[in-house]
Design a protein around this motif. Structure first.
Motif, PDB file in Angstrom:
ATOM      1  N   UNK A 186     -27.518  64.073  36.181  1.00 57.82           N
ATOM      2  CA  UNK A 186     -28.944  64.081  36.508  1.00 57.82           C
ATOM      3  C   UNK A 186     -29.144  63.864  38.015  1.00 57.82           C
ATOM      4  N   UNK A 187     -30.208  64.505  38.547  1.00 56.91           N
ATOM      5  CA  UNK A 187     -30.663  64.217  39.901  1.00 56.91           C
ATOM      6  C   UNK A 187     -31.814  63.227  39.797  1.00 56.91           C
ATOM      7  N   UNK A 188     -31.658  62.083  40.450  1.00 55.26           N
ATOM      8  CA  UNK A 188     -32.686  61.045  40.418  1.00 55.26           C
ATOM      9  C   UNK A 188     -33.265  60.887  41.817  1.00 55.26           C
ATOM     10  N   UNK A 189     -34.593  61.120  41.916  1.00 53.34           N
ATOM     11  CA  UNK A 189     -35.317  60.918  43.172  1.00 53.34           C
ATOM     12  C   UNK A 189     -36.363  59.837  42.940  1.00 53.34           C
ATOM     13  N   UNK A 190     -36.553  58.990  43.923  1.00 51.93           N
ATOM     14  CA  UNK A 190     -37.497  57.900  43.725  1.00 51.93           C
ATOM     15  C   UNK A 190     -38.128  57.496  45.056  1.00 51.93           C
ATOM     16  N   UNK A 191     -39.285  56.855  44.940  1.00 52.95           N
ATOM     17  CA  UNK A 191     -39.979  56.305  46.103  1.00 52.95           C
ATOM     18  C   UNK A 191     -40.722  55.052  45.680  1.00 52.95           C
ATOM     19  N   UNK A 192     -40.882  54.133  46.600  1.00 53.15           N
ATOM     20  CA  UNK A 192     -41.561  52.872  46.294  1.00 53.15           C
ATOM     21  C   UNK A 192     -42.922  52.842  46.970  1.00 53.15           C
ATOM     22  N   UNK A 193     -43.946  52.513  46.193  1.00 49.87           N
ATOM     23  CA  UNK A 193     -45.305  52.452  46.714  1.00 49.87           C
ATOM     24  C   UNK A 193     -45.481  51.207  47.573  1.00 49.87           C
ATOM     25  N   UNK A 194     -45.980  51.403  48.775  1.00 49.56           N
ATOM     26  CA  UNK A 194     -46.274  50.267  49.644  1.00 49.56           C
ATOM     27  C   UNK A 194     -47.513  49.504  49.171  1.00 49.56           C
ATOM     28  N   UNK A 195     -48.284  50.126  48.297  1.00 50.51           N
ATOM     29  CA  UNK A 195     -49.530  49.512  47.831  1.00 50.51           C
ATOM     30  C   UNK A 195     -49.294  48.623  46.612  1.00 50.51           C
ATOM     31  N   UNK A 196     -48.626  49.192  45.589  1.00 49.93           N
ATOM     32  CA  UNK A 196     -48.405  48.437  44.351  1.00 49.93           C
ATOM     33  C   UNK A 196     -47.008  47.846  44.265  1.00 49.93           C
ATOM     34  N   UNK A 197     -46.069  48.305  45.132  1.00 49.19           N
ATOM     35  CA  UNK A 197     -44.668  47.887  45.119  1.00 49.19           C
ATOM     36  C   UNK A 197     -43.928  48.414  43.882  1.00 49.19           C
TER      37      UNK A 197
END
Length: 604
Positions: A274-285
């Protein structure tokens, strides 16, 4: 088994070895070219597609995060309604001192305010809101639900986190609410509202939401059939999985790699990659995670594989036909050349290759015949000369006895005679006589180890008197090796090197240890001293000189260059025994030197 043998002979007749090798060479070349082209094209296509997919996946997760943050920001604004009217802030400060009626009216008014806020712009995923005072008292609830008693509210983790954020929105996955199903609540937001001058009197507004936001985002994300996205909280606990709307199905290792503000990586193996891409919200964490199956991403590359395989099969078929048609005209002349070589191998130098061709094979045949003529001439001249040269050089090795030993011994005799030390003069004279008697009376090239040891005893006796007991000589020989045959004057040059280059230059007493033992099919003879040793540079020079061919023009062996010692022994044994002899030198500056001869035991 007869039919197997018959088939083998028939195949050897139909396909001579050189023709088979030529056919296999064609196959290997074609296979290599196709594999190289196929691999390069597949690699370029794979990397290009992987780069595009990784970029697209990053854009998708950022878009999902953007949509989610916008929604969260709007919901946060709804919680700020009391700040728009100072009356509510004043009542929050005065609430502990109000009577029951005014408290009731304030609670109703506060509830109406939030009902109005949440109803002005309908929110599809909104479930309820609850308002708590700073002591945990429930002031109002949109659906008459309660999280528990005031003490339970005060001890709840979400309530503590909201207070700690002091005016910032707290996002969290919700525990069950009294009277409601746990599965109906996806997440909650909470906010502390107070007068900035009053740190103790405040309210906490909590709003619960279902999975509507995430499902709507998933439908708009335009994901592939088997792709899915997950929402994880700040400690990577799953909040939403687009595959089933509930808990995410991810292994612990993949979850552990999801850290930082964003990234992408491949996980799993085989069809489960699997290809896993992710990002973390600076607003909600919270983290937005997109999972895309590799099999689905690169399904279009299967056509490239299929094309490469069919191309390879066709190329192999064409190669086989061409090899069978044209291989015979190439291989038959080479087979004739092979037969001629076999005649020469058996000693028949009269045969010549008869190939009337003007191509490369014909030129090879012409040069081969010329080489035969030259070889016959070489055998009659240079080869015989080389043998005689080898015999002369071997004789020179025997004759190159270092005169310094004789001079030093005679000087010692003269010095002791001056002091009338008759006993020591006699011992040295006797030992010297024994040594020269050993060298002159025995004309045999091969002697026994026992005879060599007698020679060494006489030599050590002389040097012990000369150096006044500075030399400690030890012998460790296995009994069965005393009759082991070896070349005459093998040990004396090695022991002499140990004395003059090791012990003499050392301060204090030194030890020479002569050892012989057998291991398997080899016999080891070793001369070891604890003298000053040899530097790394000098040792490398000695080893380099030993690796030089014995008969090259620049290979000189003389007493002045130290040839009487190591090089003398090495050259004599190499000329006589070849691969049945091995030689090693190990030395460390200040520690000592160890010279080891390794001889095939069958020599004995």
């Amino acid at each position: 088994m007869r039919w197997v043998e018959g088939l083998r002979k028939k195949l050897e007749t139909l396909f001579p070895r050189i023709r088979t090798m030529l056919l296999l060479s064609y196959f290997v070349i074609i296979l290599f070219c196709i594999a190289l082209i196929g691999t390069a094209s597949f690699y370029i296509s794979y990397n290009s597609m992987a780069e595009r997919v990784e970029t697209a996946s990053s854009q998708i997760v950022r878009q999902i995060e953007f949509n989610m943050d916008n929604d969260f920001h709007n919901k946060r604004n709804l919680l700020l309604a009391p700040y728009y009217n100072q009356e509510y802030i004043d009542n929050i400060n005065a609430y502990p001192t109000m009577d029951s009626q005014n408290k009731f009216l304030f609670r109703q008014k506060l509830g109406d305010l939030f009902l109005k806020s949440f109803n002005i712009t309908p929110i599809p995923d909104f479930i309820r809101f609850q308002i708590y005072y700073s002591d945990g008292e429930l002031l109002n609830s949109s659906d008459n639900t309660s999280f528990g008693s005031p003490s339970q509210v005060l001890n709840a983790e979400w309530f503590k986190q909201t207070i700690a954020k002091d005016g910032l929105v707290n996002f969290f996955s919700s525990p069950s609410v009294s009277g409601q199903e746990e599965s109906s609540t996806a997440y909650s937001t909470s906010l502390l509202i107070r007068d900035f001058s009053n740190p103790t009197g405040f309210i906490v507004v909590r709003a619960d939401y279902n999975y509507g936001l995430f499902k709507g985002i998933g439908q708009r994300a335009d994901l592939t059939k088997n792709s899915r996205f997950l929402i994880l909280n700040d400690i990577n606990n799953p909040i939403f999985d687009s595959a089933d709307g509930h808990a995410a199905d991810m292994d612990a290792q993949a979850l552990s790699e999801i850290k930082g503000d964003g990234g992408k990586f491949w996980t799993g193996s085989g069809d489960q990659t699997m290809l896993i891409s992710y990002t973390r919200s600076q607003y909600s964490n919270w983290k937005t995670v997109l999972i895309m199956p590799k099999k689905e991403i690169f399904s279009s590359l299967d056509s490239i594989k299929t094309t490469a395989i069919w191309t390879a099969l066709v190329a192999f078929l064409v190669t086989a036909i061409l090899s069978l048609l044209f291989g015979r005209s190439i291989t038959n002349p080479i087979l004739d050349l092979y037969k001629t070589v076999n005649h020469i191998k058996r000693g028949d130098f009269s045969v010549r290759v008869d190939i009337k061709r003007k191509d490369e094979i014909g030129r090879i045949a012409m040069n081969f015949n010329a080489m035969q003529d030259e070889l016959q001439k070489q055998i009659e001249t240079k080869y015989v000369y080389q043998i005689k040269l080898q015999q002369m050089e071997l004789a020179m090795l025997y004759s190159q006895i270092n005169p310094h030993f004789l001079y030093n011994t005679l000087d010692s005799i003269k010095a002791m005679a001056d002091y009338h030390d008759v006993e020591e003069v006699g011992q040295m004279a006797q030992s010297l006589a024994d040594m020269f008697r050993y060298n002159t009376k025995n004309t045999d090239e091969v002697v026994t180890l026992q005879e060599e040891l007698v020679q060494i005893d006489a030599y050590i006796n002389i040097q012990s008197i000369r150096f006044e007991g500075k030399i400690d000589y030890r012998v460790d020989i296995e009994d069965e090796l005393y009759n082991f045959p070896m070349l005459k004057m093998t040990l004396q040059p090695l022991v002499e090197n140990a004395v003059f280059h090791g012990i003499e230059r050392k301060r204090g007493k030194g030890t020479i240890h002569l050892k012989a033992w057998r291991e398997g099919e080899w016999t080891y003879i070793q001369v070891k001293d604890d003298g000053v040793g040899i530097s790394e540079k000098r040792l490398e020079q000695i080893l380099t000189s030993l690796r030089q061919p014995l008969y090259q023009e620049e290979y000189k062996l003389s007493a002045a260059s130290g040839g009487i010692g190591v090089q003398n022994v090495y050259a004599r044994y190499t000329i006589r025994y070849g691969e049945q002899f091995q030689f090693s030198i190990e030395s460390r500056k200040g520690i000592g030197t160890e010279v080891t001869l390794k001889l095939a035991h069958q020599l004995g």
